[in-house]
Motif scaffolding. Structure first.
Motif, short mmCIF file in Angstrom:
data_model
loop_
_atom_site.label_atom_id
_atom_site.label_comp_id
_atom_site.label_asym_id
_atom_site.label_seq_id
_atom_site.Cartn_x
_atom_site.Cartn_y
_atom_site.Cartn_z
N UNK A 191 0.81 -1.21 0.00
CA UNK A 191 0.00 0.00 0.00
C UNK A 191 0.85 1.27 0.00
N UNK A 192 1.97 1.21 -0.73
CA UNK A 192 2.82 2.37 -0.91
C UNK A 192 2.70 2.82 -2.36
N UNK A 193 2.79 4.13 -2.57
CA UNK A 193 2.60 4.72 -3.89
C UNK A 193 3.61 4.21 -4.92
N UNK A 194 3.08 3.79 -6.06
CA UNK A 194 3.91 3.43 -7.20
C UNK A 194 3.82 4.48 -8.30
N UNK A 195 2.62 4.95 -8.56
CA UNK A 195 2.42 5.91 -9.64
C UNK A 195 1.01 6.46 -9.61
N UNK A 196 0.74 7.36 -10.55
CA UNK A 196 -0.54 8.05 -10.55
C UNK A 196 -0.87 8.54 -11.95
N UNK A 197 -2.14 8.75 -12.18
CA UNK A 197 -2.62 9.37 -13.41
C UNK A 197 -2.56 10.88 -13.26
N UNK A 198 -2.37 11.60 -14.35
CA UNK A 198 -2.41 13.06 -14.29
C UNK A 198 -3.77 13.48 -13.72
N UNK A 199 -3.78 14.36 -12.75
CA UNK A 199 -5.02 14.83 -12.16
C UNK A 199 -5.65 13.88 -11.16
N UNK A 200 -4.91 12.87 -10.71
CA UNK A 200 -5.46 11.89 -9.76
C UNK A 200 -5.97 12.57 -8.50
N UNK A 201 -7.16 12.20 -8.08
CA UNK A 201 -7.75 12.78 -6.87
C UNK A 201 -7.16 12.16 -5.61
N UNK A 202 -6.59 10.98 -5.73
CA UNK A 202 -6.12 10.26 -4.55
C UNK A 202 -4.74 10.63 -4.08
N UNK A 203 -4.13 11.63 -4.67
CA UNK A 203 -2.77 12.00 -4.26
C UNK A 203 -2.82 12.82 -2.98
N UNK A 204 -2.27 12.27 -1.90
CA UNK A 204 -2.20 12.99 -0.64
C UNK A 204 -1.03 13.98 -0.67
N UNK A 205 -0.07 13.72 -1.54
CA UNK A 205 1.11 14.55 -1.65
C UNK A 205 0.94 15.51 -2.83
#
Length: 138
Positions: A58-72
């Motif tokens: 459950x550690x961040x690997x990657x994200x989509x541009x504009x992802x709502x789930x980014x805490x950082x």
């Protein structure tokens, strides 16, 4: 529909082709269904929630541009490479049960491209996935 997954440095590091996870070269590497990510063999390899891909710890690997789930804060996104040619999507295998989800952590010790490549090429689940599967209740 092709969507780039970015790593912690803002580099395009993997592709989400509808429900198929792909390497930068366009090779099929896994699947995303609901909140779970699976290897080509159907092993649970992580979570995908609100545009963010997490490893089995459950550690961040990657994200989509504009992802709502980014805490950082988002890093600045670099231009993606040219779109690769995709082969046919593989048949979806029987999907294995997912383990109990641990509390979210920071960035994964695994780089996104290596994690995706490993899930596509290993004959057995990733070591972290094997450990997590052993923690299933019952």
């Amino acid at each position: 529909m092709l969507t780039w997954l970015y790593d912690e440095a803002g580099r395009a590091a993997a592709i989400l082709d509808e429900f198929c996870l792909r390497t930068l070269g366009g090779e099929a590497a896994g699947f995303v269904f609901g909140l779970s990510a699976f290897s080509l063999r159907g092993e649970h390899i992580g979570w995908f929630e609100d545009g963010v891909l997490y490893d089995v710890d459950n550690q961040l690997l990657g994200f989509l541009a504009g992802a709502r789930g980014m805490a950082h804060d988002f890093p600045a996104l670099l231009a993606p490479p040219p779109e690769p040619v995709f082969g046919k999507r593989p048949t979806v295998p029987t999907l294995r049960a997912r383990p109990v989800r641990r509390p979210a952590g920071g960035w994964s010790r695994h780089g996104l491209p290596g994690y995706i490549d490993a899930s596509a090429t290993l004959a057995t689940p990733l070591p972290a996935a094997r450990a997590a599967l052993n923690e299933l209740p019952g």
